[in-house]
Enzyme design. Structure first.
Site, short mmCIF file in Angstrom:
data_model
loop_
_atom_site.label_atom_id
_atom_site.label_comp_id
_atom_site.label_asym_id
_atom_site.label_seq_id
_atom_site.Cartn_x
_atom_site.Cartn_y
_atom_site.Cartn_z
N ASP A 12 0.88 -1.23 -0.11
CA ASP A 12 0.05 0.13 -0.11
C ASP A 12 0.79 1.37 -0.11
OD1 ASP A 12 -2.64 -0.29 -0.42
OD2 ASP A 12 -3.28 -0.37 1.79
N LYS A 15 3.39 1.68 -4.91
CA LYS A 15 4.22 1.37 -6.01
C LYS A 15 3.44 1.23 -7.37
CE LYS A 15 4.81 -2.63 -3.75
NZ LYS A 15 4.51 -2.12 -2.37
N THR A 16 2.36 0.57 -7.30
CA THR A 16 1.52 0.42 -8.52
C THR A 16 1.08 1.82 -8.94
OG1 THR A 16 0.97 -1.77 -7.78
CG2 THR A 16 -0.27 -0.86 -9.67
N HIS A 63 2.54 -7.12 -0.14
CA HIS A 63 1.91 -8.15 0.95
C HIS A 63 2.98 -9.08 1.23
CE1 HIS A 63 -0.59 -10.56 3.15
NE2 HIS A 63 -1.68 -9.63 2.67
N1 LIG Z 1 -2.81 10.76 -1.67
C1 LIG Z 1 -2.15 9.79 -2.44
N2 LIG Z 1 -2.63 8.50 -2.16
C2 LIG Z 1 -1.87 7.60 -3.18
C3 LIG Z 1 -0.86 7.81 -3.94
N3 LIG Z 1 -0.44 6.77 -4.50
C4 LIG Z 1 -1.08 5.68 -4.03
N4 LIG Z 1 -2.16 6.28 -3.12
C5 LIG Z 1 -3.01 5.41 -2.21
O1 LIG Z 1 -2.42 4.22 -1.74
C6 LIG Z 1 -3.19 2.99 -2.19
C7 LIG Z 1 -2.17 2.04 -2.37
O2 LIG Z 1 -1.55 2.34 -3.48
P1 LIG Z 1 -0.63 1.21 -4.63
O3 LIG Z 1 0.01 1.67 -5.68
O4 LIG Z 1 -1.73 0.25 -5.02
O5 LIG Z 1 -0.07 0.64 -3.54
P2 LIG Z 1 1.00 -0.49 -3.75
O6 LIG Z 1 2.63 -0.38 -3.08
O7 LIG Z 1 1.22 -0.95 -5.18
O8 LIG Z 1 0.42 -1.77 -2.88
P3 LIG Z 1 0.76 -3.16 -3.12
O9 LIG Z 1 1.16 -3.58 -4.39
O10 LIG Z 1 -0.30 -3.91 -2.44
O11 LIG Z 1 1.95 -3.83 -2.20
C8 LIG Z 1 -3.83 3.53 -3.45
O12 LIG Z 1 -5.01 2.85 -3.50
C9 LIG Z 1 -4.35 5.02 -3.04
O13 LIG Z 1 -5.43 5.34 -2.33
C10 LIG Z 1 -0.54 9.38 -4.01
O14 LIG Z 1 0.31 9.62 -4.68
N5 LIG Z 1 -1.12 10.44 -3.32
MG LIG Z 2 0.97 -2.69 -6.07
#
Ligand SMILES: Nc1nc2c(ncn2[C@@H]2O[C@H](COP(=O)(O)OP(=O)(O)OP(=O)(O)O)[C@@H](O)[C@H]2O)c(=O)[nH]1
Ligand SMILES: [Mg+2]
Length: 559
Positions: A12, A15-16, A63
């Site tokens: 969370d 990254k994505t 995760h």
């Molecule tokens: N305010 C804000 N929220 C963000 C930003 N980027 C991501 N988020 C929040 O963070 C959540 C998770 O972002 P992801 O990019 O899915 O996180 P991740 O690191 O890919 O998560 P995993 O792949 O499950 O490890 C998103 O659903 C957004 O709600 C940003 O630049 N600003």
């Molecule tokens: Mg991700």
């Protein structure tokens, strides 16, 4: 040089979203990923830099349950993009991913502080400071996928880091670790992965290991564009007609045939994050694959990993060792060692004494992945092996021959593929399908009493055949010219045979042919002995049947 970047960081942390903001591509494509809002499997996207260069991006899940996927993704990357949430700072998988990256030997990378839009600027500075301590030497850039803040700077920084990535050794034989397998209508099975070394082009004959499938490459793509030939370091998609999708899976390797061993054992130098006890069972992550394994420690910092499934490894490969978490890593010293736990051998390996890698015969070609050609080895045909092994082979063959039946003091030729080339060096003599000591001859050993009794019996029996129970003894005495074997396990003495033969020849020469009844009368025996003798003459090429009679063959007449 093609460069592949892999994300890293806690769940969370953004990254994505960052990958999507940089490339325009949402890599969370699985329905479950979209429903849960987390990444589960690896995602791929090309990243175009302002200077026109194109990097490959691999997005990994954060995760803790999917760390195995993260390792599979990270195993092929040159550069890391570590992501830290501005509001949270470093968390458990921030540390674990960073540890994995280090264990894999990935030196260059950039840290992105994400979600900068969501926190006070002062907080960003605190998290940035933590990141600099965590990853000394890496650039730290504050970004926001939501507002686009810092993205240009991040691309620039990634470009600079990519330029610092050391040129990989890519001239080795082709090896690609498969990370995805799917089938496309009209094309068939397609695999994707990062090409570790060599190149792949249309028409190449490769092997899919460990399945051992011979495959032919129909076409190659790099980032959805067809190319004639893809080079090491690139992310490629390879179309393999004639292969079923279910025959291949993540973790398999596409390799130049014969260039890499597949092996259930790896000799490694350990890099322990926590103590790894002798006998421990753990998971070995290698390439895009994972093997359950037991650790057999040897000396300080060395171990043999005994794998439950075969690996396609090369010297210098790095692996990650995990139990419930990442507990260490290792560098492969010998990808196909003999079973042992000898610190002396590890010492030689560590020093790079290649000859120590080879014991039993391997094809010289299979050593190509080790680099230089080892000194101090024995050669025979395509094979190389250690002098010690040859000595062991000699001793072993000798011992088995000594234990063999003195009536026929030989053993079957070993069926191993090296036998033809290597046996001439092993101090044995090949006669047909058997091996003997040079110049050795059969002897009666303890059976001379039995031989004498049998000969006496045969002498008394004259033309009446005698049953010979001991087949080896019968064969031996026949080779010695002391009896002649007939059918049904029967034999007659040598003198009786000569006499029977003379009677046959005389009759045939005067009458032109002989019948069974006539021969029986000449011998003065029953029908059966006459029949068995005639069959033996037929088998020896002396006579030929014509209807109810037998005539001499031309060869017999001439002789
Ligand atoms: N305010 C804000 N929220 C963000 C930003 N980027 C991501 N988020 C929040 O963070 C959540 C998770 O972002 P992801 O990019 O899915 O996180 P991740 O690191 O890919 O998560 P995993 O792949 O499950 O490890 C998103 O659903 C957004 O709600 C940003 O630049 N600003
Ligand atoms: Mg991700």
């Amino acid at each position: 040089m093609p460069v592949t970047v892999g994300t890293a960081g806690h769940i969370d942390h953004g990254k994505t979203w960052l990958v999507r903001a940089l490339t325009g591509k949402d890599t969370d494509r699985l329905p479950e990923e979209q429903a849960r809002g987390i990444s589960i499997d690896l995602g791929y996207a090309p990243l175009d830099l302002p200077d026109g260069r194109r990097l490959s991006l691999i997005d990994v899940p954060g995760h803790e349950r999917f760390v195995r996927n993260m390792v599979a993704g990270a195993s092929g990357i040159d550069l890391f993009l570590l992501v830290v949430d501005a509001g949270e700072g470093a968390r458990p998988q921030t540390h674990e991913h960073l540890a994995i990256i280090r264990l894999l030997g990935i030196e260059q990378g950039v840290v992105a502080i994400t979600k900068a839009d969501a926190v006070e600027p002062g907080l960003i500075e605190l998290v940035a400071e933590e990141a600099r301590e965590l990853v000394p030497g890496a650039a730290v850039v504050a970004t926001s996928a939501r507002t686009g803040q810092g993205l240009d700077e991040l691309k620039e920084t990634l470009g600079e880091a990519a330029a610092r990535v050391a040129e990989k050794r890519t001239e080795g034989p082709t090896r690609l670790f498969v990370d995805r397998v799917f089938s496309l209508r009209g094309i068939g099975t397609v695999v994707t992965g990062t090409l570790w070394s060599g190149s792949i082009g249309e028409g190449d004959a490769l092997r899919a290991e460990p399945a051992g499938l011979n495959v032919r490459v129909r076409s190659v793509q790099v980032h959805d564009r067809p190319v004639e030939r893809a080079a090491a370091g690139q992310r490629v998609a390879v179309a393999l007609p004639g292969v079923e999708r279910r025959e291949l899976r993540r973790g398999d390797a596409l390799v130049a045939p014969g260039a890499y061993p597949t092996s259930y054992r790896l000799d490694v130098g350990l890099d322990e994050l926590e103590p790894i006890p002798d006998g421990m069972r753990l998971h070995v992550h290698h390439g895009t694959g994972e093997h359950y394994a037991r650790v057999v420690r040897a000396g300080d910092g060395w171990a043999q990993l005994r794998l439950a499934s075969p690996a396609v490894a090369a010297r210098g490969d790095r692996v990650v060792l995990r139990d419930r978490t990442t507990i260490g890593g290792a560098v492969v010293l010998d990808p196909a060692p003999p079973r042992h736990a000898s610190p002396e051998r590890f010492e030689l390996l560590q020093r790079g004494d290649m000859a120590a890698l080879v014991h039993e015969p391997v094809r010289l070609e299979a050593l190509r992945h080790l680099g230089e050609e080892p000194n101090g080895l024995e050669h025979a045909g395509d094979w190389v092996f250690s002098p010690e092994w040859l000595e062991e082979l000699r001793a072993n063959l000798q011992r088995r021959i000594e234990d063999a039946d003195p009536l026929d003091p030989g053993i079957p030729v070993p069926s191993e593929p090296w036998a033809r080339d290597v046996l001439p060096l092993a101090g044995v003599e090949r006669r047909g399908a058997r091996l003997y000591l040079p110049g050795s001859q059969a002897s009666l050993g303890g059976k001379s009493g039995a031989a004498e009794r049998l000969e006496a019996e045969l002498g008394e029996a004259g033309f009446t055949p005698v049953a010979v129970e001991d087949r080896e003894l019968g064969a031996f005495l026949e080779r010695e010219g002391r009896l002649v074997r007939l059918g049904d396990g029967l034999a007659i003495g040598a003198a009786a045979y000569d006499e029977a033969k003379r009677l046959l020849l005389d009759e045939c020469e005067s009458e032109g042919s002989i019948t069974l009844a006539r021969y029986r009368d000449l011998l003065g025996t029953g029908r059966k002995p006459a029949q068995l003798l005639l069959e033996r003459f037929d088998a020896d090429g002396l006579t030929r049947r014509v209807g109810d009679e037998r005539v001499l063959r031309r060869r017999a007449r001439a002789g």
